[in-house]
Each structure stands twice: as structure tokens, then as C-alpha cells.
Design an enzyme around this catalytic site. Structure first.
Site, PDB file in Angstrom:
ATOM      1  N   ASP A 257     -60.518  16.356   1.435  1.00  0.00           N
ATOM      2  CA  ASP A 257     -60.858  15.842   2.749  1.00  0.00           C
ATOM      3  C   ASP A 257     -62.066  15.256   2.865  1.00  0.00           C
ATOM      4  OD1 ASP A 257     -58.262  16.597   2.970  1.00  0.00           O
ATOM      5  OD2 ASP A 257     -58.554  17.840   5.108  1.00  0.00           O
TER       6      ASP A 257
ATOM      7  N   GLU B  82     -58.796  30.163   2.640  1.00  0.00           N
ATOM      8  CA  GLU B  82     -58.749  29.029   2.141  1.00  0.00           C
ATOM      9  C   GLU B  82     -59.502  28.305   1.094  1.00  0.00           C
ATOM     10  OE1 GLU B  82     -59.040  26.408   5.583  1.00  0.00           O
ATOM     11  OE2 GLU B  82     -58.359  24.605   4.498  1.00  0.00           O
TER      12      GLU B  82
END
Ligand code: DGY
Length: 436
Positions: A170, A402
């Protein structure tokens, strides 16, 4: 190792939503179904609950649009812990969007094809799994057809992404060059991600302005692919995204051959495949850098940066043996020092490197899983094993986060896991690595 595997299974069970049949990536931060997360999560489930692995894929494909497109987020539930939600994305603007599910109007790396092959590989009841594959494989083929028909304006065999969220990486520093070509308005909105996770680990407010602005442009044109190709300020040929498509093409060919019939589809897949691999090698390899890079199609220029995406073509069998060997040298030299965990998401020798901030440097388990498999495929067994051991070690030290700091000395106190905790694909892919 058995204990770690059991913990991973608990993470997956905890993130499974039985009412609908899908997994969230993690609680609060990502409360819906994400495209590439779901695919990778199914690989973990396949090792202990094939029924859930299949359901995960079925639910994802159920949200496919009438043109073959599969959205990056499917908003199955109401949740106010995430921004931007369905009311911002407005998938209903596209005439062929799903009538059943609200979603975004952008996609994510097309992992589904190779995930189907993984389910078959892992299955202990191949006959039953092949039967399942027969019920879903055409939808995945239709998705590839969507990409080649709508995302390749110059007919090169390379598809574009029109948003950084489509890349999966991202806030990669690679996009900074594109942000410099844009001047979006200052949006007023309430971030939710930074209420769950420390802001130093997430994209900045100004970056979010860019993200929202690209969506607004697409919405103005009802998410028309043609208009997006013409007008979106972000239009990139991404090596990770295209490698996923190529890897998935290969898997679809193998699976259709196993299923039988479907000669037309196999022939079409082979045609796409040949052209894609050729263009990929010609256009996306940079001799100076010694690996694959992104290409900015809007501004017609290569984006000369090394990232973990640069090495992902190993997973899809794209480079020649010689090229693979020189790429691995570059990787070890820049990313593989003794004080670093493999593999940082961005070039650790760059000024733009930040080992804490999302895709600007930290280690991600999904990229490590692809690298591990790619390296093994090319016979780099020692380095493949190091990627595997590094992945296991950072999870043992910190938990199923994550992403993780790439600097080893940050891991001494168990606080070098960042972003969401109990993160599904970190658990799913560790289960797969441990079952090797
Ligand atoms: C987010 O919200 O950061 C997601 O990664 C978008 O896909």
C-alpha cells in the site's frame, strides 16, 4: 514446532466468520474480507480444515462482478472500525458490480489461481478436491480474462493497477514518485486505522488524501476501466501483481489439464502466458539494479527501486536461471546481511527505507512465503531455508503480527511485531511452512 502450529490454528479459527464463511485478516483493523488475504488464508486452512479453505474461496468468488472483476474488499458486515467503508467506495456505481455484496471498486493481486493449485497439492483427498476445483475454476479463468481484456491498453501482456491499494504494498516508497505528480485536495475524514495501531506504523494523512483522490476520479466515471486507463493519475505495471497473474495462469493450465476438456481455455492461457512472460522480462527487468522494477504507465517511465516485489518473479518462474542467480546475489547483498531478517519489503540501503512503517521496510510473511517457494524452485535451498527460519523466528519472538522489523537487534524484547496482531495470513502461511 507443534506448539507454534497449534497457536497458528487458533489464530485462524478466531478470525473465521462462520455465518458468512470467510476470514477477516485481523480484528478491528481489517473487519471484512480482503481478496489476496482470503486466498493465502485458504492455504493455511487446507492443512487442517479443507471445508473452510473451500468456503473461503467460494465466498470470495461469489462477490465476482458481471465482467469477471473481483474486488479487493468485500463488505460482508456492518463495521465502523474501518475507513473508508462501503459508502465511500460505492461499488454500485459500476453497472456490472455485484448486486449481492457491497465492495470496493478496485482489486488486489490475483492469487486465486495458484491458491487452487495449493489446495490440490495439500489435499489428502485429491478426488474430492478436484471435484471442488471444477466448480470454481471457470470463475478464476473469467477473472484473468477480465485482466487481459481491460487492464492492458497497449496489448503487452502486462496488466496495470490503478491504485496503490491494488498493489497490496500500500504505502511503498515507490509510490512517492507518483504522489509528486499529483496534487489532491485536503480531505476531511476520520482515520480508524490509527486508533488500532500506532500512527508511526501506518501511512500518513497526506498519503491518504492521494488514496482517496484516485478513488474519487474512478467514481466520477463509475469505475469504467476505459476511463480509468485514460484518466487515472496512478497507472502502474507492478512486478508483484503481474507475477501473481502469471503464476496463477500456470496453475490454471495445470489444473485444467488435470480436469480434462477445456482445450480452448488452456490454449488461451498459454497464449497469454507466453506474451506476459516475454514482456515481463523485456520491460520490467532493470540491468543496473539487477532485478525487476515497477513501470509508471501514466508517466511512461520506469520506477527504479528495489523492493521485495523485485524478487517475487522467482515464485512465478519468470527469470532465466542466470538472471535468477544474479537477482539472488543482489538480494543477499542488500537485504540479507547478518543483522537483518529476510526479507525487508523495501531496499534497506535507500533513504526511503523505514523498517517500522507498513510497506516501507518491514518484513511480511506473505512475501517471505513466495520467496521461499521461488528460491526453492530455482535450487537456492540454503537461502530458501534462511527465509523460512527467519519467518518462524520473528513469529516465535513476537507473535502472529502483520509485519516485523527487519533489524535483528530490535527483536530482543518481543516488541518488533507491528500493525495488527493475530493476523490471519501470518498464521496461515506459517502452518504451510511448518508442514513442509
Ligand atoms: C488498508 O486499509 O490499509 C488496507 O490495506 C487497504 O487494502
Amino acid at each position: 514446532m507443534e506448539e507454534l502450529k497449534n497457536k497458528a490454528i487458533e489464530v485462524l479459527k478466531g478470525n473465521w466468520k462462520d455465518e458468512v464463511g470467510f476470514s477477516i485478516p485481523c480484528a478491528n483493523l481489517y473487519p471484512f474480507q480482503w481478496f489476496w488475504d482470503s486466498g493465502l488464508i485458504a492455504i493455511g486452512f487446507a492443512h487442517f480444515d479443507m471445508h473452510k479453505a473451500e468456503a473461503e474461496i467460494e465466498t470470495l468468488l461469489d462477490a465476482q462482478w458481471g465482467n469477471g472483476f473481483i474486488p479487493h474488499i468485500i463488505f460482508h458486515t456492518e463495521s465502523d472500525t474501518y475507513f473508508p467503508g462501503p459508502d465511500f467506495h460505492r461499488s454500485d456505481l459500476h453497472p456490472l458490480s455485484s448486486k449481492k455484496y457491497k465492495s470496493t471498486g478496485m482489486t488486489q493481486p490475483p492469487v486465486t489461481g495458484f491458491v487452487l493449485e495449493e489446495l490440490y497439492r495439500i489435499s489428502t483427498d485429491k478426488k474430492a478436491t478436484l471435484k471442488f476445483l471444477e466448480t470454481v475454476i471457470d470463475k478464476v479463468y473469467f477473472n484473468h480474462e477480465y485482466f487481459y481484456k481491460n487492464r492492458d491498453p497497449q496489448n503487452e501482456g502486462l496488466v496495470y493497477i490503478y491504485h496503490n491499494w491494488e498493489s497490496g504494498t500500500d504505502n511503498s516508497p515507490i509510490w512517492d514518485d507518483i504522489w509528486e505528480t499529483m496534487n489532491p485536495p485536503e480531505y476531511t475524514f476520520e482515520r480508524r486505522d490509527t486508533t488500532h495501531v500506532d500512527a508511526s506504523e501506518r501511512p500518513s494523512k497526506r498519503e491518504y488524501d492521494h488514496y482517496l483522490y484516485i478513488i474519487d476520479i474512478a467514481k466520477e466515471h463509475n469505475y469504467s476501466d476505459e476511463k480509468i486507463a485514460e484518466l487515472s493519475p496512478f497507472l502502474v505495471q507492478d512486478p508483484l501483481f503481474n507475477a501473481m497473474l502469471i503464476k496463477s495462469n500456470e496453475s490454471l493450465i495445470k489444473l485444467y489439464e488435470l480436469i480434462g476438456d477445456n482445450a480452448d481455455k488452456i490454449a488461451q492461457l498459454k497464449t497469454w502466458q507466453e506474451k506476459s512472460i516475454q514482456s515481463f522480462n523485456n520491460k520490467l527487468f532493470d540491468d543496473e539494479i539487477g532485478a525487476y522494477i515497477h513501470y509508471d504507465l501514466r508517466n511512461e517511465k520506469p520506477l527504479k527501486y528495489l523492493s521485495s516485489s523485485s524478487f517475487s518473479p522467482l515464485f512465478a518462474n519468470i527469470p532465466s536461471k542466470e538472471r535468477a542467480a544474479s537477482m539472488v546475489n543482489v538480494m543477499m547483498e542488500k537485504f540479507g546481511g547478518e543483522h537483518q531478517y529476510l526479507c525487508a519489503s523495501f531496499d534497506p540501503t535507500s533513504e526511503r527505507f523505514n523498517p517500522k512503517k507498513y510497506w516501507r521496510g518491514p518484513v511480511w510473511i506473505n512475501l517471505n512465503w513466495m520467496l521461499y517457494n521461488g528460491l526453492k524452485q530455482y535450487g537456492f535451498l540454503d537461502i530458501a531455508n534462511r527465509v523460512k527460519q527467519d519467518s518462524i523466528e520473528i513469529i516465535e519472538k513476537n507473535g502472529f503480527y502483520e509485519y516485523f522489523d527487519s533489524r535483528k537487534d530490535m527483536h530482543n524484547h518481543g516488541k518488533a511485531g507491528y500493525g495488527g496482531n493475530n493476523f490471519s495470513w501470518s498464521a496461515a502461511l506459517i502452518i504451510d511452512l511448518l508442514n513442509e
